[in-house]
Enzyme design. Structure first.
Site, PDB file in Angstrom:
ATOM      1  N   SER A  83       7.650  -0.800  -1.883  1.00 55.13           N
ATOM      2  CA  SER A  83       7.381   0.273  -2.844  1.00 55.13           C
ATOM      3  C   SER A  83       8.698   0.933  -3.190  1.00 55.13           C
ATOM      4  CB  SER A  83       6.434   1.309  -2.232  1.00 55.13           C
ATOM      5  OG  SER A  83       6.349   2.457  -3.064  1.00 55.13           O
TER       6      SER A  83
ATOM      7  N   TYR B  40       4.276   7.211   4.407  1.00 57.84           N
ATOM      8  CA  TYR B  40       4.138   6.058   3.503  1.00 57.84           C
ATOM      9  C   TYR B  40       5.515   5.457   3.200  1.00 57.84           C
ATOM     10  CZ  TYR B  40       3.239   3.286  -0.657  1.00 57.84           C
ATOM     11  OH  TYR B  40       3.185   2.257  -1.566  1.00 57.84           O
TER      12      TYR B  40
END
Length: 189
Positions: A78, A91
């Site tokens: 990501s 995250y």
């Protein structure tokens, strides 16, 4: 993929159907969008177990069945791992873990398995998971999305899938250890 047995079941099902594994795409990920002070050990365990351990175990369980000489492993990281927005401490860290797995495995696995190992880092993408970010997080993310150079929008899932497919093609056999950012220019390293 948060269990320690789901990955083996997935590998067993693929091998039962096709007798081998040509491509492994580690496309697992959940996010918790909360200020650091509100993130809990339960959040930590969930994200580390799904995003990190799930990627680790699926790759590990797939290796004995990976097509020698042409196998592909693509990890979905990501842009949050390299340019995180607020409220994504855990995250971003777990996707940084996936980024590091890619670098390590790109050196370690090809000599033994003849595969390539790469990563794709999407920016904001119209997925069911992203839709659950919540109003407060979208107040933070929308101005960032609006700054995307290619267009003030989120990516369509098929745009990310194309980046993955590119890395899986036979003609991409010399691409290894690449971290392909698919963010419309939102993040440039």
């Amino acid at each position: 993929m948060s269990t320690t047995t789901a990955q083996q079941k997935l590998v067993d099902a693929a091998v039962a159907q096709w007798n081998r594994i040509d491509i492994v795409v580690n496309c697992v990920g959940v996010a918790v969008n909360k200020p650091l002070e509100e993130q809990t050990l339960e959040d930590w365990d969930q994200l580390v177990n799904i995003n990190g351990r799930g990627t680790f175990l699926l790759t590990q369980k797939s290796l004995p069945h990976l097509t020698k000489g042409s196998g592909r492993i693509v990890n979905i990281a990501s842009i949050s791992s390299r340019g995180p927005p607020p409220n994504q401490t855990i995250y971003a860290g777990t996707k940084g873990m996936v980024d590091s797995f890619t670098k390590c495995w790109a050196k370690e696995l090809p000599p033994r398995y003849g595969c390539t190992v790469n990563a794709v880092s999407p920016g904001p993408t119209k997925t069911e998971g992203f839709a659950t970010a919540g109003d407060e997080q979208m107040k933070i993310l929308q101005p960032i999305i609006d700054q995307t150079p290619v267009g003030a929008r989120m990516a369509e899932p098929e745009e990310i899938a194309f980046a993955v497919a590119f890395l899986c093609e036979e003609r991409a056999r010399w691409i290894n250890g690449e971290h392909l950012v698919a963010s419309g220019g939102l993040f440039i390293d």
